[in-house]
Design a protein around this motif. Structure first.
Motif, PDB file in Angstrom:
ATOM      1  N   VAL A  30       0.842  -1.200   0.000  1.00 52.44           N
ATOM      2  CA  VAL A  30       0.000   0.000   0.000  1.00 52.44           C
ATOM      3  C   VAL A  30       0.876   1.249   0.000  1.00 52.44           C
ATOM      4  O   VAL A  30       0.610   2.209  -0.727  1.00 52.44           O
ATOM      5  CB  VAL A  30      -0.974  -0.002   1.207  1.00 52.44           C
ATOM      6  N   TYR A  31       1.963   1.236   0.795  1.00 54.95           N
ATOM      7  CA  TYR A  31       2.896   2.369   0.787  1.00 54.95           C
ATOM      8  C   TYR A  31       3.547   2.542  -0.585  1.00 54.95           C
ATOM      9  O   TYR A  31       3.698   3.660  -1.074  1.00 54.95           O
ATOM     10  CB  TYR A  31       3.972   2.198   1.869  1.00 54.95           C
ATOM     11  N   LEU A  32       3.917   1.425  -1.213  1.00 53.51           N
ATOM     12  CA  LEU A  32       4.506   1.482  -2.553  1.00 53.51           C
ATOM     13  C   LEU A  32       3.510   2.050  -3.561  1.00 53.51           C
ATOM     14  O   LEU A  32       3.858   2.905  -4.380  1.00 53.51           O
ATOM     15  CB  LEU A  32       4.966   0.081  -2.985  1.00 53.51           C
ATOM     16  N   ALA A  33       2.246   1.596  -3.488  1.00 54.42           N
ATOM     17  CA  ALA A  33       1.202   2.109  -4.382  1.00 54.42           C
ATOM     18  C   ALA A  33       0.990   3.602  -4.156  1.00 54.42           C
ATOM     19  O   ALA A  33       0.808   4.370  -5.109  1.00 54.42           O
ATOM     20  CB  ALA A  33      -0.099   1.343  -4.158  1.00 54.42           C
ATOM     21  N   ALA A  34       1.042   4.048  -2.894  1.00 50.79           N
ATOM     22  CA  ALA A  34       0.883   5.473  -2.579  1.00 50.79           C
ATOM     23  C   ALA A  34       2.027   6.287  -3.186  1.00 50.79           C
ATOM     24  O   ALA A  34       1.804   7.355  -3.764  1.00 50.79           O
ATOM     25  CB  ALA A  34       0.828   5.671  -1.072  1.00 50.79           C
ATOM     26  N   LEU A  35       3.253   5.776  -3.064  1.00 48.95           N
ATOM     27  CA  LEU A  35       4.411   6.472  -3.665  1.00 48.95           C
ATOM     28  C   LEU A  35       4.281   6.567  -5.177  1.00 48.95           C
ATOM     29  O   LEU A  35       4.547   7.615  -5.775  1.00 48.95           O
ATOM     30  CB  LEU A  35       5.704   5.737  -3.301  1.00 48.95           C
ATOM     31  N   ILE A  36       3.875   5.460  -5.812  1.00 47.67           N
ATOM     32  CA  ILE A  36       3.725   5.445  -7.273  1.00 47.67           C
ATOM     33  C   ILE A  36       2.644   6.429  -7.697  1.00 47.67           C
ATOM     34  O   ILE A  36       2.816   7.181  -8.657  1.00 47.67           O
ATOM     35  CB  ILE A  36       3.423   4.017  -7.769  1.00 47.67           C
ATOM     36  N   LEU A  37       1.512   6.442  -6.961  1.00 45.88           N
ATOM     37  CA  LEU A  37       0.428   7.368  -7.292  1.00 45.88           C
ATOM     38  C   LEU A  37       0.881   8.818  -7.160  1.00 45.88           C
ATOM     39  O   LEU A  37       0.608   9.645  -8.037  1.00 45.88           O
ATOM     40  CB  LEU A  37      -0.783   7.106  -6.390  1.00 45.88           C
ATOM     41  N   LEU A  38       1.593   9.142  -6.077  1.00 44.96           N
ATOM     42  CA  LEU A  38       2.094  10.513  -5.903  1.00 44.96           C
ATOM     43  C   LEU A  38       3.052  10.895  -7.023  1.00 44.96           C
ATOM     44  O   LEU A  38       3.003  12.007  -7.546  1.00 44.96           O
ATOM     45  CB  LEU A  38       2.787  10.648  -4.546  1.00 44.96           C
ATOM     46  N   LEU A  39       3.930   9.962  -7.413  1.00 42.97           N
ATOM     47  CA  LEU A  39       4.875  10.221  -8.497  1.00 42.97           C
ATOM     48  C   LEU A  39       4.145  10.445  -9.814  1.00 42.97           C
ATOM     49  O   LEU A  39       4.461  11.381 -10.558  1.00 42.97           O
ATOM     50  CB  LEU A  39       5.868   9.056  -8.623  1.00 42.97           C
ATOM     51  N   GLU A  40       3.150   9.599 -10.089  1.00 40.46           N
ATOM     52  CA  GLU A  40       2.392   9.738 -11.341  1.00 40.46           C
ATOM     53  C   GLU A  40       1.617  11.051 -11.380  1.00 40.46           C
ATOM     54  O   GLU A  40       1.557  11.709 -12.417  1.00 40.46           O
ATOM     55  CB  GLU A  40       1.445   8.545 -11.525  1.00 40.46           C
ATOM     56  N   GLU A  41       1.020  11.429 -10.237  1.00 41.39           N
ATOM     57  CA  GLU A  41       0.298  12.711 -10.189  1.00 41.39           C
ATOM     58  C   GLU A  41       1.247  13.882 -10.409  1.00 41.39           C
ATOM     59  O   GLU A  41       0.917  14.831 -11.118  1.00 41.39           O
ATOM     60  CB  GLU A  41      -0.423  12.864  -8.844  1.00 41.39           C
ATOM     61  N   TRP A  42       2.437  13.797  -9.794  1.00 35.74           N
ATOM     62  CA  TRP A  42       3.428  14.868  -9.969  1.00 35.74           C
ATOM     63  C   TRP A  42       3.879  14.938 -11.432  1.00 35.74           C
ATOM     64  O   TRP A  42       3.982  16.029 -12.004  1.00 35.74           O
ATOM     65  CB  TRP A  42       4.623  14.617  -9.048  1.00 35.74           C
ATOM     66  N   LEU A  43       4.131  13.773 -12.043  1.00 37.85           N
ATOM     67  CA  LEU A  43       4.559  13.747 -13.442  1.00 37.85           C
ATOM     68  C   LEU A  43       3.467  14.282 -14.361  1.00 37.85           C
ATOM     69  O   LEU A  43       3.748  14.994 -15.327  1.00 37.85           O
ATOM     70  CB  LEU A  43       4.963  12.328 -13.856  1.00 37.85           C
ATOM     71  N   TRP A  44       2.211  13.943 -14.075  1.00 36.39           N
ATOM     72  CA  TRP A  44       1.099  14.423 -14.899  1.00 36.39           C
ATOM     73  C   TRP A  44       0.995  15.945 -14.803  1.00 36.39           C
ATOM     74  O   TRP A  44       0.853  16.630 -15.824  1.00 36.39           O
ATOM     75  CB  TRP A  44      -0.203  13.752 -14.465  1.00 36.39           C
ATOM     76  N   ASP A  45       1.093  16.499 -13.574  1.00 36.15           N
ATOM     77  CA  ASP A  45       1.041  17.960 -13.394  1.00 36.15           C
ATOM     78  C   ASP A  45       2.224  18.636 -14.081  1.00 36.15           C
ATOM     79  O   ASP A  45       2.067  19.653 -14.755  1.00 36.15           O
ATOM     80  CB  ASP A  45       1.034  18.324 -11.907  1.00 36.15           C
ATOM     81  N   LEU A  46       3.418  18.052 -13.903  1.00 36.60           N
ATOM     82  CA  LEU A  46       4.619  18.607 -14.535  1.00 36.60           C
ATOM     83  C   LEU A  46       4.493  18.554 -16.052  1.00 36.60           C
ATOM     84  O   LEU A  46       4.815  19.518 -16.752  1.00 36.60           O
ATOM     85  CB  LEU A  46       5.859  17.831 -14.084  1.00 36.60           C
ATOM     86  N   GLY A  47       4.007  17.427 -16.574  1.00 37.63           N
ATOM     87  CA  GLY A  47       3.809  17.279 -18.019  1.00 37.63           C
ATOM     88  C   GLY A  47       2.825  18.286 -18.569  1.00 37.63           C
ATOM     89  O   GLY A  47       3.029  18.856 -19.647  1.00 37.63           O
ATOM     90  N   THR A  48       1.753  18.542 -17.814  1.00 30.39           N
ATOM     91  CA  THR A  48       0.750  19.532 -18.236  1.00 30.39           C
ATOM     92  C   THR A  48       1.363  20.924 -18.294  1.00 30.39           C
ATOM     93  O   THR A  48       1.146  21.670 -19.252  1.00 30.39           O
ATOM     94  CB  THR A  48      -0.457  19.510 -17.268  1.00 30.39           C
ATOM     95  N   ARG A  49       2.169  21.273 -17.265  1.00 31.14           N
ATOM     96  CA  ARG A  49       2.807  22.606 -17.248  1.00 31.14           C
ATOM     97  C   ARG A  49       3.807  22.757 -18.390  1.00 31.14           C
ATOM     98  O   ARG A  49       3.843  23.790 -19.070  1.00 31.14           O
ATOM     99  CB  ARG A  49       3.499  22.832 -15.894  1.00 31.14           C
TER     100      ARG A  49
END
Length: 197
Positions: A16-35
């Motif tokens: 669950v901690y690993l999934a949380a880290l992956i989700l946070l990373l993906e959200e950050w990458l998506w926001d960064l990609g959008t910018r």
């Protein structure tokens, strides 16, 4: 809590901690990609290119949307080969840059091609099913203690990093404590040489 439940909880908690880290990373990458995509889209040649992508027929749009994944696969493979051959820093750097570049390309292409792709009945059906599935599981994950702890830690680290960057910039603007780029590079090179001995 029964012993079986306790054992299952202990086994699943790291996942669950690993999934949380992956989700946070993906959200950050998506926001960064959008910018990044929004910044790039301001250039006149890119605006013309965007208009052409928006005008693509559905299956051509699907090909354009899949293109970043196809093009970045050999780059990631070469990065893994570099890591295996004793160049871990280069390999990891290439993977990180490919991930950021890929996120920028995918977020931009997703927004440009989605209207055309949604005219395909099978794509619209699978897209709706995937988004429902994703929202359900992301909602469950965000409700876990593991996600809340991980996101809280990530927010604290981001805040500390911002403060450190601000302090570094203030120090670099003048005064006797200013750090020139050449001095920073010399210190980094000396540390690297000392570590390799």
């Amino acid at each position: 809590m029964t012993q079986a439940k306790r054992r299952r909880y202990r086994l699943l908690t790291p996942l669950v901690y690993l999934a949380a880290l992956i989700l946070l990373l993906e959200e950050w990458l998506w926001d960064l990609g959008t910018r990044i995509g929004a910044i790039i889209a301001r250039w006149p040649p890119v605006r013309e290119f965007d208009a052409r992508i928006r005008a693509l027929p559905p299956y051509w749009a699907l090909g354009a949307f899949a293109l970043p994944a196809v093009l970045l696969f050999p780059v990631k493979l070469l990065a893994l080969i570099a890591i295996a051959n004793g160049h871990p820093v280069t390999g990891v750097l290439v993977i990180v840059l490919a991930k950021i570049g890929g996120a920028a390309a995918v977020t931009r292409l997703y927004s440009l091609t989605l209207p055309s792709l949604m005219t395909l009945a099978w794509f619209a059906r699978w897209h709706a099913a995937f988004m429902t599935f994703k929202d359900k599981w992301v909602g469950k994950l965000k409700g876990t203690l593991a996600y809340q702890r991980t996101s809280g830690t990530a927010a604290m680290l981001r805040d500390r990093l911002r403060r450190a960057i601000k302090a570094f910039r203030r120090r670099g603007r003048g005064g006797r404590h200013s750090m020139r780029p050449t001095r920073i590079l010399r210190r980094f090179a000396a540390m690297w040489r000392a570590r390799r001995r």
